[in-house]
Scaffold this active site. Structure first.
Site, PDB file in Angstrom:
ATOM      1  CB  SER A 190      -0.952   0.004   1.182  1.00 53.78           C
ATOM      2  OG  SER A 190      -0.233   0.296   2.350  1.00 53.78           O
ATOM      3  CG  HIS A 218      -3.971  -1.858   0.639  1.00 55.82           C
ATOM      4  ND1 HIS A 218      -4.522  -0.635   0.929  1.00 55.82           N
ATOM      5  CD2 HIS A 218      -3.293  -2.243   1.747  1.00 55.82           C
ATOM      6  CE1 HIS A 218      -4.165  -0.275   2.149  1.00 55.82           C
ATOM      7  NE2 HIS A 218      -3.426  -1.228   2.672  1.00 55.82           N
ATOM      8  CE  LYS A 249      -6.740  -0.534   5.223  1.00 61.23           C
ATOM      9  NZ  LYS A 249      -5.466  -1.194   5.461  1.00 61.23           N
TER      10      LYS A 249
HETATM   11  C1  LIG Z   1      -4.998  -1.750   6.781  1.00 64.02           C
HETATM   12  C2  LIG Z   1      -4.247  -3.032   6.627  1.00 64.02           C
HETATM   13  C3  LIG Z   1      -4.587  -4.158   7.390  1.00 64.02           C
HETATM   14  C4  LIG Z   1      -5.572  -4.070   8.519  1.00 64.02           C
HETATM   15  O1  LIG Z   1      -6.865  -4.014   8.076  1.00 64.02           O
HETATM   16  P1  LIG Z   1      -7.955  -3.259   8.996  1.00 64.02           P
HETATM   17  O2  LIG Z   1      -9.245  -3.817   8.575  1.00 64.02           O
HETATM   18  O3  LIG Z   1      -7.781  -1.795   8.725  1.00 64.02           O
HETATM   19  O4  LIG Z   1      -7.618  -3.580  10.411  1.00 64.02           O
HETATM   20  C5  LIG Z   1      -3.984  -5.359   7.109  1.00 64.02           C
HETATM   21  N1  LIG Z   1      -3.063  -5.469   6.132  1.00 64.02           N
HETATM   22  C6  LIG Z   1      -2.688  -4.400   5.393  1.00 64.02           C
HETATM   23  C7  LIG Z   1      -1.672  -4.590   4.321  1.00 64.02           C
HETATM   24  C8  LIG Z   1      -3.255  -3.153   5.629  1.00 64.02           C
HETATM   25  O5  LIG Z   1      -2.856  -2.095   4.925  1.00 64.02           O
END
Ligand SMILES: *Cc1c(COP(=O)(O)O)cnc(C)c1O
Length: 405
Positions: A190, A218, A249
């Site tokens: 990301s 992502h 997300k």
């Molecule tokens: C944001 C993120 C997570 C965590 O996900 P959430 O639902 O926000 O807790 C896990 N892995 C990656 C690569 C992330 O960017």
């Protein structure tokens, strides 16, 4: 006083400030129906800003199918789950969403967690109690939640160079064929917007008898025929043993999950502390996530538009001489290369141009690669693109930052 407790806390904050990593929250109220506009509150009052750094990549948090599903759920079953999944917390919405997610990823089963972070931490930390003697081979750029899970599992861990197949293979070679191994990696990274060579990694997993664990946080909702992620896009879903995703997300709601064979899900469900001992997600959130996943299954037009917006923004920025970092995904990183300048850029964009983007500094990215991380959505308009370019132009001049000819 023998221990001055509070001054220890104050000292801890001072150290963060001294390193230039002290964070200030942006106090926002999103305006439903006007994505990506939000009301911004600060000491000067309230004003509208354009948000350029949301991970609600498609604006699904305001989607016309998601919101009614949530309203309907709260009216019919109320606010909370009322318990852990094992003790009264499994609602029919949970059952339906797990089924939907399993289908999305071409797996037999899925398991919900309260967030993607918890999903990674709970699953990875549990694998060592199911697979005695396991080694986890972890990509160097893996997310904090994966690192934390691997650490907690206290199994042997090996870190391979980011997206480097040669390094991965040389490490696999050193391990006995009979020792259980798990290759843990992400699809879209990301901060740089690069993508793992999933199929090649699966080839190595086959050759050296390893399992694969893929964080598609992502990518879910954004890539693949039905929004199943990069593994779906590349036609390799079946080759991944455990796929992990978020509902917070691109799906715009909240929660996390894994999808895998039924036996894997059953074992994690039975052993993972981070699953067992916590109240289940609210049925309202689950109903919203379910509507979102279902909607995005047939929303190829939105995914296409998303890719077009990202490609167009990269092109416009490059044309104007801004140092866009190479990215093959929807993420548009612009290099600043200095933490203080990076923070100044974002402060000026916000105060002078009503543009909100967070500075990305160490330890999220290596020192010297401090950057802006822009996430254009299908709802960002050409006018908003131009306003961003004008803002960057002004700020780059004020701070005398480098630009290509
Ligand atoms: C944001 C993120 C997570 C965590 O996900 P959430 O639902 O926000 O807790 C896990 N892995 C990656 C690569 C992330 O960017």
């Amino acid at each position: 006083m023998i221990v001055d407790y509070y001054s220890e806390f104050e000292g801890a904050v001072r150290r963060v400030k001294a390193e230039g990593r002290y964070r200030v929250f942006a106090d926002l109220e999103r305006k439903r129906g006007q994505f990506p506009i939000a009301r911004f509150h600060d000491e000067n009052g309230v004003r509208d800003v354009t948000v350029w750094c949301s991970n609600d990549y498609l604006g699904m948090g305001q989607n016309e199918h998601v919101l009614p599903a949530m309203h309907k759920a709260i009216e019919s079953v109320g606010a909370g789950a009322g318990g852990t999944r094992n003790i009264a917390g499994t609602t029919h919405y949970h059952v339906l969403l797990e089924r939907e997610l399993a289908t999305l990823h071409g797996k037999e089963a899925a398991l919900l967690f309260t967030s993607g972070y918890v999903g990674n931490e709970a699953t990875l930390s549990t694998l060592s109690s199911i697979l005695p003697g396991v080694v986890i081979l972890s990509d160097a750029y893996n997310h904090a939640s994966m690192i934390q899970g691997i650490r907690q599992g206290r199994c042997e861990k090996r870190i391979w160079k980011h997206n480097d197949l040669d390094d991965l293979e040389s490490q696999l070679k050193e391990l006995p064929l009979k020792q259980p191994k798990i290759i843990a990696f992400e699809s879209v990274y990301s901060m740089d917007g690069d993508i793992a060579p999933i199929s090649d990694i699966c080839d190595l997993a086959d050759k050296y008898n390893a399992m694969t664990y893929l964080d598609e946080v992502h990518a879910v909702g954004l890539y693949g025929e039905q929004g199943g992620g990069i593994a779906q896009r590349d036609g390799v879903q079946r080759r991944i043993d455990i796929i992990e995703g978020t509902l917070g997300k691109a799906f715009g709601v909240m929660g996390g999950y894994i999808a895998a064979r039924a036996s894997v899900i059953d074992a994690i469900r039975s052993y993972a502390s981070g699953f067992i001992f916590t109240t289940a997600l609210s049925p309202v959130l689950v109903a919203g996530a379910l509507a979102s996943v279902q909607y995005l299954k047939s929303a190829g037009h939105l995914r296409d538009k998303h890719q077009e917006r990202a490609a167009t923004l990269k092109h416009l920025l490059k044309e104007a001489g801004f140092p866009v970092m190479p990215s093959v995904s929807h993420i548009v990183p612009v290099l600043v290369g200095d933490p203080v300048a990076c923070k100044r850029v974002t402060d000026l964009l916000l105060s002078k141009h009503n543009i909100y983007v967070q500075p990305i500094n160490y330890p999220t990215v290596p020192r010297g690669t401090e950057r802006l991380r822009l996430t254009p959505s299908p709802l960002h308009t050409d006018d908003q693109f131009q306003a961003l370019l004008r803002g960057l132009d002004d700020v780059w001049s004020i701070l005398r930052l480098e630009r290509a000819a």
